[in-house]
Design a protein around this motif. Structure first.
Motif, PDB file in Angstrom:
ATOM      1  N   MET A 122      -9.756   4.750 -32.203  1.00  0.00           N
ATOM      2  CA  MET A 122     -10.205   6.147 -33.148  1.00  0.00           C
ATOM      3  C   MET A 122     -10.712   7.247 -32.935  1.00  0.00           C
ATOM      4  SD  MET A 122     -12.289   3.462 -35.612  1.00  0.00           S
ATOM      5  CE  MET A 122     -13.685   2.855 -34.680  1.00  0.00           C
ATOM      6  N   ALA A 123     -10.487   7.996 -33.783  1.00  0.00           N
ATOM      7  CA  ALA A 123     -10.865   9.038 -33.753  1.00  0.00           C
ATOM      8  C   ALA A 123     -12.445   9.765 -32.802  1.00  0.00           C
ATOM      9  CB  ALA A 123     -10.764   9.848 -34.471  1.00  0.00           C
ATOM     10  N   GLY A 124     -12.686  10.381 -31.974  1.00  0.00           N
ATOM     11  CA  GLY A 124     -13.680  11.179 -31.278  1.00  0.00           C
ATOM     12  C   GLY A 124     -14.503  11.840 -32.205  1.00  0.00           C
ATOM     13  N   VAL A 125     -14.404  12.583 -33.413  1.00  0.00           N
ATOM     14  CA  VAL A 125     -14.871  13.318 -34.213  1.00  0.00           C
ATOM     15  C   VAL A 125     -15.584  12.126 -35.877  1.00  0.00           C
ATOM     16  CG1 VAL A 125     -15.212  15.470 -36.266  1.00  0.00           C
ATOM     17  CG2 VAL A 125     -13.278  15.127 -33.881  1.00  0.00           C
ATOM     18  N   PRO A 126     -16.603  12.178 -36.204  1.00  0.00           N
ATOM     19  CA  PRO A 126     -17.198  11.105 -36.943  1.00  0.00           C
ATOM     20  C   PRO A 126     -16.809  11.105 -37.981  1.00  0.00           C
ATOM     21  CG  PRO A 126     -19.447  12.419 -35.432  1.00  0.00           C
ATOM     22  CD  PRO A 126     -17.749  12.913 -35.212  1.00  0.00           C
ATOM     23  N   ASN A 127     -16.586  12.520 -38.478  1.00  0.00           N
ATOM     24  CA  ASN A 127     -15.768  11.559 -40.083  1.00  0.00           C
ATOM     25  C   ASN A 127     -13.969  11.490 -39.974  1.00  0.00           C
ATOM     26  OD1 ASN A 127     -14.808  14.679 -39.107  1.00  0.00           O
ATOM     27  ND2 ASN A 127     -14.524  15.516 -41.268  1.00  0.00           N
ATOM     28  N   ILE A 128     -13.754  11.960 -38.948  1.00  0.00           N
ATOM     29  CA  ILE A 128     -12.618  10.594 -38.656  1.00  0.00           C
ATOM     30  C   ILE A 128     -12.691   9.804 -38.350  1.00  0.00           C
ATOM     31  CG2 ILE A 128      -9.879  10.966 -37.926  1.00  0.00           C
ATOM     32  CD1 ILE A 128     -10.727  14.440 -37.388  1.00  0.00           C
ATOM     33  N   MET A 129     -13.299   9.310 -37.509  1.00  0.00           N
ATOM     34  CA  MET A 129     -13.842   7.855 -36.795  1.00  0.00           C
ATOM     35  C   MET A 129     -14.086   7.345 -38.472  1.00  0.00           C
ATOM     36  SD  MET A 129     -15.696   5.614 -36.492  1.00  0.00           S
ATOM     37  CE  MET A 129     -17.468   6.448 -36.299  1.00  0.00           C
TER      38      MET A 129
END
Lengths: 250, 250
Positions: free
Chosen positions: B150-157
């Motif tokens: 998953m992505a690291g940017v919180p809202n994308i994760m």
């Protein structure tokens, strides 16, 4: 504290606690310790979170203490039955858990008649440990070998770390520069930034996008122990960012 | 999503990124994923943070994927040279990194003429991976075996996790009760709380002190997959806390 040596000093953080893994408590210690160690010239290389489980704690401590200069643990040194960090670390070192006489004295002096069997647990250490002062609430942390055992409560951990810092070997400080690419998309800077990285192998260049819900901006962080190469790579990145920002249709 | 099974489903989180270990960025993903998994009946057993290093990523992925039902990674899937999560995970699985055709199509459609070589990196996956939708910024996550990238940017994760959740096997949900011991010191409750734990082996009882700068209070968290034992242990703890609070000289 040794300074300006060419040795790289490394560390790992081990956070111990079911409450972190259940999500009930959000860890604030990894980030704090990371920033603190970077500031004094120690490279944090790894962090782990494990449950309140003697075998898990011991396995993680042994994996980390053999790989890194220092290990810092947080959590599990209080007065209740679920505080079993001493047991886990003693198990890792193959030594018994004992009551540290100085810790017992300190607790007696501080707590007087309130020193009961539960509170006496806070004097439990792996045999051979040296105490780490706790200026906040007295119950000490401790060190055995290269493993530093600290409280989980952030302000107590932070005070303990202040006490430990002067005893640590430190390497040459990592220097860092940040170039803020406001309005720069990571995907636009990615190609030429990779070229800059290739031209400056002695500098670590990281790219960190932020997303405010509608668009991304990109921060470029450059790190090196050498000021000259860092400066030259930073100049290249600044030029790149300026080019991208001044392009039309952005 | 299987429910009410007696199987315990376990997971680990692997956070990938130099920026977390330098302290520049404070991780918010471990705590979010921990709470999320607990909520859907998956036990988070371990979390690790490793650097942007192919060998380190691969070693951690292999250690975790063989031990737990699921692994969730965050970070390192963007368009820049330091995004090497695909390389690390492909290395762990012994497969090459390939461009996923559906990801390439998706990026083409979304980005049009802006799809350059850097952005094409976001279609890189370990061979055999299936895509995980990214409703925020399109560049997908992916899954290979039991590892979810998953992505690291919180809202994308967080958006990716919402997409993954319905595909996960889940066990019986862990139930939990909290008894707030306001003004109760951990050292006072420690002894009798240990006795309550001994009488209720099927319930996990944790004790969490808070310190507001002048004094401690203690929250007791009880957890079990069985409502009956949880209720009985909770009643015992409530009685204990009431006794301690009503004592004089507290």
């Amino acid at each position: 504290m040794a300074d300006d040596s060419d040795t790289v000093i490394t560390a790992a953080v081990l956070v111990i606690g079911d409450e972190i893994l259940s999500g009930r408590t959000k860890d604030r210690n990894i980030g704090y310790i990371a920033e603190y160690l970077t500031g004094i010239g120690i490279d944090l290389k790894e962090a782990r979170v494990v449950a309140d489980d003697v075998e898990e704690i011991a396995a993680a401590v042994n994996a980390l203490r053999t790989r890194y200069t220092y290990v810092f643990t947080t959590g599990g040194i209080g007065p209740t039955h679920d505080d079993i960090t001493a047991d886990g670390i003693a198990h890792a070192f193959g030594v018994p858990v004992v009551l540290h006489p100085d810790a017992v004295d300190m607790l007696k002096q501080y707590l007087g008649d309130n020193l009961n069997e539960a509170r006496l647990r806070m004097a439990r250490v792996a045999e051979g440990a040296e105490l780490i002062e706790n200026p906040v609430s007295k119950a000490p942390g401790w060190r055995i070998g290269n493993v530093h055992v600290m409280a989980g409560v952030p302000n107590i951990m932070q005070a303990m770390l202040d006490g430990i810092a002067p005893t640590l070997a430190t390497g040459r400080r990592m220097l860092s520069e940040t170039v803020e690419g406001r309005g720069v998309k990571e995907g636009d800077i990615g190609g030429p930034l990779g070229d800059i990285q290739a031209r400056h192998p002695g500098v670590m260049i990281g790219s960190y996008p932020q997303f405010d819900g509608t668009r991304f901006t990109t921060s470029i962080v450059l790190r090196s122990r050498d000021a000259g190469p860092l400066e030259r790579a930073t100049a290249d990145v600044r030029r790149l960012v300026d080019t991208l920002i001044s392009e039309p249709d952005r």
